[in-house]
Every structure is written in structure tokens, then in C-alpha cells.
Design a protein around this motif. Sequence first.
Motif, PDB file in Angstrom:
ATOM      1  N   PHE A   1      15.177   5.738  -3.613  1.00  0.00           N
ATOM      2  CA  PHE A   1      15.347   4.326  -3.933  1.00  0.00           C
ATOM      3  C   PHE A   1      14.980   3.437  -2.748  1.00  0.00           C
ATOM      4  O   PHE A   1      14.543   2.302  -2.934  1.00  0.00           O
ATOM      5  CB  PHE A   1      16.796   4.037  -4.341  1.00  0.00           C
ATOM      6  N   ALA A   2      15.190   3.937  -1.531  1.00  0.00           N
ATOM      7  CA  ALA A   2      14.969   3.117  -0.343  1.00  0.00           C
ATOM      8  C   ALA A   2      13.604   3.333   0.289  1.00  0.00           C
ATOM      9  O   ALA A   2      13.335   2.785   1.358  1.00  0.00           O
ATOM     10  CB  ALA A   2      16.056   3.419   0.697  1.00  0.00           C
ATOM     11  N   LEU A   3      12.748   4.119  -0.350  1.00  0.00           N
ATOM     12  CA  LEU A   3      11.475   4.478   0.266  1.00  0.00           C
ATOM     13  C   LEU A   3      10.306   3.820  -0.456  1.00  0.00           C
ATOM     14  O   LEU A   3      10.160   3.968  -1.664  1.00  0.00           O
ATOM     15  CB  LEU A   3      11.291   6.001   0.244  1.00  0.00           C
ATOM     16  N   PRO A   4       9.457   3.095   0.254  1.00  0.00           N
ATOM     17  CA  PRO A   4       8.264   2.521  -0.362  1.00  0.00           C
ATOM     18  C   PRO A   4       7.296   3.621  -0.796  1.00  0.00           C
ATOM     19  O   PRO A   4       7.228   4.685  -0.169  1.00  0.00           O
ATOM     20  CB  PRO A   4       7.654   1.661   0.752  1.00  0.00           C
ATOM     21  N   ALA A   5       6.559   3.346  -1.852  1.00  0.00           N
ATOM     22  CA  ALA A   5       5.563   4.315  -2.313  1.00  0.00           C
ATOM     23  C   ALA A   5       4.520   4.581  -1.234  1.00  0.00           C
ATOM     24  O   ALA A   5       4.021   5.712  -1.101  1.00  0.00           O
ATOM     25  CB  ALA A   5       4.902   3.804  -3.587  1.00  0.00           C
ATOM     26  N   ALA A   6       4.185   3.552  -0.441  1.00  0.00           N
ATOM     27  CA  ALA A   6       3.202   3.754   0.630  1.00  0.00           C
ATOM     28  C   ALA A   6       3.719   4.746   1.665  1.00  0.00           C
ATOM     29  O   ALA A   6       2.964   5.577   2.191  1.00  0.00           O
ATOM     30  CB  ALA A   6       2.886   2.415   1.302  1.00  0.00           C
ATOM     31  N   VAL A   7       5.027   4.695   1.954  1.00  0.00           N
ATOM     32  CA  VAL A   7       5.609   5.611   2.929  1.00  0.00           C
ATOM     33  C   VAL A   7       5.621   7.033   2.373  1.00  0.00           C
ATOM     34  O   VAL A   7       5.339   8.001   3.096  1.00  0.00           O
ATOM     35  CB  VAL A   7       7.031   5.155   3.304  1.00  0.00           C
ATOM     36  N   VAL A   8       5.941   7.183   1.093  1.00  0.00           N
ATOM     37  CA  VAL A   8       5.906   8.503   0.465  1.00  0.00           C
ATOM     38  C   VAL A   8       4.489   9.060   0.508  1.00  0.00           C
ATOM     39  O   VAL A   8       4.279  10.245   0.800  1.00  0.00           O
ATOM     40  CB  VAL A   8       6.421   8.430  -0.987  1.00  0.00           C
ATOM     41  N   GLY A   9       3.504   8.211   0.225  1.00  0.00           N
ATOM     42  CA  GLY A   9       2.111   8.660   0.300  1.00  0.00           C
ATOM     43  C   GLY A   9       1.723   9.102   1.698  1.00  0.00           C
ATOM     44  O   GLY A   9       1.062  10.146   1.880  1.00  0.00           O
ATOM     45  N   VAL A  10       2.125   8.329   2.701  1.00  0.00           N
ATOM     46  CA  VAL A  10       1.839   8.703   4.091  1.00  0.00           C
ATOM     47  C   VAL A  10       2.500  10.031   4.434  1.00  0.00           C
ATOM     48  O   VAL A  10       1.891  10.924   5.050  1.00  0.00           O
ATOM     49  CB  VAL A  10       2.322   7.588   5.048  1.00  0.00           C
ATOM     50  N   ALA A  11       3.770  10.191   4.027  1.00  0.00           N
ATOM     51  CA  ALA A  11       4.501  11.419   4.343  1.00  0.00           C
ATOM     52  C   ALA A  11       3.859  12.635   3.687  1.00  0.00           C
ATOM     53  O   ALA A  11       3.735  13.703   4.311  1.00  0.00           O
ATOM     54  CB  ALA A  11       5.956  11.281   3.885  1.00  0.00           C
ATOM     55  N   MET A  12       3.451  12.493   2.429  1.00  0.00           N
ATOM     56  CA  MET A  12       2.825  13.616   1.734  1.00  0.00           C
ATOM     57  C   MET A  12       1.500  14.004   2.385  1.00  0.00           C
ATOM     58  O   MET A  12       1.201  15.190   2.558  1.00  0.00           O
ATOM     59  CB  MET A  12       2.598  13.244   0.263  1.00  0.00           C
ATOM     60  N   ASN A  13       0.703  13.014   2.746  1.00  0.00           N
ATOM     61  CA  ASN A  13      -0.574  13.316   3.390  1.00  0.00           C
ATOM     62  C   ASN A  13      -0.383  13.987   4.750  1.00  0.00           C
ATOM     63  O   ASN A  13      -1.089  14.941   5.094  1.00  0.00           O
ATOM     64  CB  ASN A  13      -1.390  12.027   3.560  1.00  0.00           C
ATOM     65  N   LEU A  14       0.587  13.488   5.539  1.00  0.00           N
ATOM     66  CA  LEU A  14       0.835  14.074   6.850  1.00  0.00           C
ATOM     67  C   LEU A  14       1.346  15.508   6.737  1.00  0.00           C
ATOM     68  O   LEU A  14       0.891  16.401   7.460  1.00  0.00           O
ATOM     69  CB  LEU A  14       1.860  13.223   7.611  1.00  0.00           C
ATOM     70  N   PHE A  15       2.297  15.738   5.831  1.00  0.00           N
ATOM     71  CA  PHE A  15       2.922  17.060   5.737  1.00  0.00           C
ATOM     72  C   PHE A  15       1.961  18.100   5.182  1.00  0.00           C
ATOM     73  O   PHE A  15       1.740  19.152   5.788  1.00  0.00           O
ATOM     74  CB  PHE A  15       4.174  16.970   4.863  1.00  0.00           C
ATOM     75  N   TRP A  16       1.379  17.816   4.008  1.00  0.00           N
ATOM     76  CA  TRP A  16       0.545  18.833   3.371  1.00  0.00           C
ATOM     77  C   TRP A  16      -0.821  18.956   4.026  1.00  0.00           C
ATOM     78  O   TRP A  16      -1.502  19.975   3.871  1.00  0.00           O
ATOM     79  CB  TRP A  16       0.404  18.526   1.886  1.00  0.00           C
ATOM     80  N   GLY A  17      -1.228  17.919   4.795  1.00  0.00           N
ATOM     81  CA  GLY A  17      -2.480  18.034   5.528  1.00  0.00           C
ATOM     82  C   GLY A  17      -2.447  19.099   6.601  1.00  0.00           C
ATOM     83  O   GLY A  17      -3.501  19.611   7.016  1.00  0.00           O
ATOM     84  N   ARG A  18      -1.228  19.459   7.054  1.00  0.00           N
ATOM     85  CA  ARG A  18      -1.114  20.505   8.068  1.00  0.00           C
ATOM     86  C   ARG A  18      -1.447  21.882   7.505  1.00  0.00           C
ATOM     87  O   ARG A  18      -1.711  22.826   8.260  1.00  0.00           O
ATOM     88  CB  ARG A  18       0.314  20.524   8.629  1.00  0.00           C
ATOM     89  N   PHE A  19      -1.414  22.030   6.173  1.00  0.00           N
ATOM     90  CA  PHE A  19      -1.614  23.340   5.549  1.00  0.00           C
ATOM     91  C   PHE A  19      -2.949  23.429   4.808  1.00  0.00           C
ATOM     92  O   PHE A  19      -3.137  24.315   3.984  1.00  0.00           O
ATOM     93  CB  PHE A  19      -0.476  23.640   4.564  1.00  0.00           C
TER      94      PHE A  19
END
Length: 527
Positions: A364-382
Motif C-alpha cells: 500500500f505504501a509503495l509506488p509502482a515505479a519503486v516496485v518496478g525499479v526493485a524488480m529490475n534491480l533484483f532479477w537483473g542480477r540473475f
Amino acid sequence: MGVLASIVFALSLTPLLGLIPAALSGDVAKRWDRINGVLLDRLVNTIVLAAGTALLSVAVALPLVYFFHRRRFLGRSAARIFYIAPLLIPPHIHAISWMRILGRQGYLSQWLEQHDWNFAIRQGFLEIAGTETFFPGTTWISFCSFWPLAALLISSGFAQTDVRREEAARLVAGPWRTFWKIVWPEIGRHVLAGGFFVFIFAATCYAIPQLLDTPVIMVEVFFVASQVDNVSAAVVALPLVLTTLAALYWVAWSSGREIFRGTAHARPLADALRPKSIGAAIYVWGLIAVTAGWPFFSLVAKAGGLATYRFIFQNTITDLRASLILSTISAFVLVAAALPIALLCRRLGPRRGFAIEALALTAFALPAAVVGVAMNLFWGRFESISFIDTFVYRGLGLPILAYLTLFLPFAVRCIRTALARIPASATEAAEISGRSGTAIFFRILLPMLRPALIAAALLGFVLTLGELVAGLMVNPDQWQTAQSRVFNMVHFSRDEEVAALCVLIGLLALLPLSLFALFSGRKVELL
């Protein structure tokens, strides 16, 4: 259930936990120097915009909910379904429709100009530190998009009030004094929580400020992320994210169990406390018409005849198909992920169960842009792992995980509200007779939960269908959605074509949930 819930939390929250170390690693000072010049102005603009939206939403939602619970009027049952319609229309479609009404070439703007009143929808009124900060157009459109959130939480408060005290007070006092002395102390926390959630959604919205050229934090985050600099985008977003997360958990732990109880424990109200009122009908239906009906039918009028719809359908069929496939898969994933969490919360009891639910409410407290950034950063490592690169990082896995993170709270709340209506005696007898947990679930709980599961799936479908920012950031090129298409068409296509595509998307979002609510006779509980 505990293992399944742990897997869901790991998939949805682990990428978010990696944002903080990523933002604090490397040359942090250099990144701050590059963005520090504009960050404070953007943050002030965001706070002023979100606060104005929250105050306006609470001021409008409180009378509406009061009329729902304390008045009888024509169409009350239907209004209690359709008042969530503005929330189901994507924010950027709200913005596009109001730009057709109040924009530079809008028909209402032209009428106002003829009467010597110039109104610029992008204009700022309040000057702070040399910057025009209060943006009336952006505030109004944000209000039209998010005010039902405040109404949902305030409705939960009214449903939990002690009507016996209210009935006794009405014997010696009038309705207004009874409201302020008896009702308000019981619903005050819900009103504040409703304003808080509207504040969060307005502060973390990207599409409306972007279309109206409003300089806020989320526009800056998306701009930095679009430069393939996800770490700097995380740095820009970090102050706002930490603030909203701290406020969310403070609200949850201080009075969350009462606020999020929903209307499952609503107490019956005597007809004497619900007199008939024509004014209530005018207010409620007028608010729904202004914030949902007027902008939607303005788009219908702008789109013109069937030829426009035929043309836009033929040219966007690939994007519409991608939207429907992604939304359908995400809806099933959301229900499958939310069900074990909701059942685990029920099994653990009120205190420990709410701790788990509060964790699920993080998004609820997380912007969609932040979720997108987090997903790209995390899964980009693999991405060096072939399977993850093919099916997750460059496939459907990444957008589905992003949608799961964003909309899991809605599905959990929908199922939790239904579980709260099931008495413990419904399963205790089966447990005493020696039935297994699996048999109890499939023979007792699942049939009683079926309407809520359908509602949660439809809600997930609608929310995923309307999501723009996450799709822009994580969807692979071959899975670009209709939301991305309409957003890109705003400045490069004819108004009729943009309006027609917005109408198609709006109908796809509104019709399934509206039909379910009407035919099932149930109001969908979001919170």
C-alpha cells in the motif's frame, strides 16, 4: 499454509528489501549531488499535492458514507456498489478525460473563457520558495481517482459503531450533537486512516502529474529510471518510501485491527436512525456522476461513432490482447497467493494474524515505479541464469511478480473480510469429528469463500488491467499493454482515437466487477 505464505512473501518482498542496500552502495554522494537540486522542490510539491487530495477526499467521503449508513434513499443499494467506480478507472484515463473537459481546448474551459474566467488546469496557485506549489488541476483529478479509498475506510468505522449508544443519545439530543458526541469518537481513527491512504496513493501516483506536467517525486523517479539508472531512481524515491512505510506501520500497529476489520461485523440499525432523504440521493449520485460518469461520457462523446472504435480496435488488438492475458494470469496468481495468507491469518488468531496481514499490506505504501525499479534491480542480477533470464527477467515472470507485489493487499483484504464472516462453529464440528484440514477446506471453507475468491480475482484483473507505470518499467517489448499504448498516444494521435481506446479500457475494467457485484448482491470489500 505457512510454507505457501512464506514463498509468496519471499517472491514479493525480497526485491523490495534489496532497494536500501542498493541505494546506499557505490558513490552515493555523487548521485545525491546530481539530484539534490530538484529533490526538495519535488518533495514539497508531492506533500502539498497529496495533502490537498487527502483533505478534499475526506471532506467529500464523510457525508457520503454518513448518508449510506444513516439515510434511506432511492438507489442506495446500487450506489453502494458504484461508488467505487472512480477507483477502478485508471488514473491516467481520469487525467485524459479531464484534460478534454478542463484542458486548453476543453469545452468547459472554453465556456469559462467566454465568461471572462481563465482556468489553466496545469496552473499552480500557492508559491513556496519561489515555486508555484499548489496545483488545482492535478489535485482535482487525484481526488476524482482516489476518494473512494477514504469512503471505504470510513464505511468500516460506521459499520462498527455501537448503535445502541446512538439510539439512546437520540432520545435526548439532535442528530448533529449525537454525531459529534457519540459517532465521531468511534469513527475518527477511520477518517484519519482514510485520509492517510488517499495521501499515499496521491503521493505515489505517476500518471496524473506526468500528463499535467506537475513536478513531483514520482515523475523524477520515473525519469531517472528511464535513463537506465535504477540505483539513482531508488535514491530519489527512498525518502518518500521510508516515510510512507513508517506511517503505514504506525497506523497498522496503533489501531489497525479496528480500522481493517471491514464491515464483516456490521451491527443492525433501526429504521428510526435511517430516515428517507432526497438530499442524500442527490449528493451521493451527484458525486458519482461528477467523478466517474461525467469524465467517462465526455470520452464517449469525443470518440464519436462506431467507425472510430473499429479503427482503434484493429490498430491496438495486439496491445489489448496482451493486457487481457496479463490481467487474467495475474488475477489467478493473486488469488492463489492471497488465499494461504488469509487462511494463515485466521489460524494464527487476531494478534499474530494481524502481524502477518500488516506485512501483506506493505505494498500500500509503495509506488509502482519503486516496485518496478526493485524488480529490475533484483532479477537483473540473475540474468546470467538462462531460465530466469528467459521466463522472468525478459518474460512474463517479471510483470506478474510486480503486479503480485502491488495488488496482493487488495486480494488479501477481500478474502479476509469473507473469512471473518464465517463463524468458528462452521469448522469446529468438522475438526471434532476428525476431518483433515484439507477436507475441511474443500468441503466447508471453499464453498463459503467462492464468491470472495471470484471477487478477488475480478478485482485483481481490473487493477492489473489499469496499471500503467509497472507495465512501462517491467513489461517486455512483446507484452506492451493497452495502458502503455494510450499513454503514448496522448501527444501523437487524434483526440478521437485516444478517447475511443480509453472508453474500451474503461469498459473492460468496469463491466466485469459491476456485473459480479450486481448479480451476486454483494458489495466488494477492498479494505
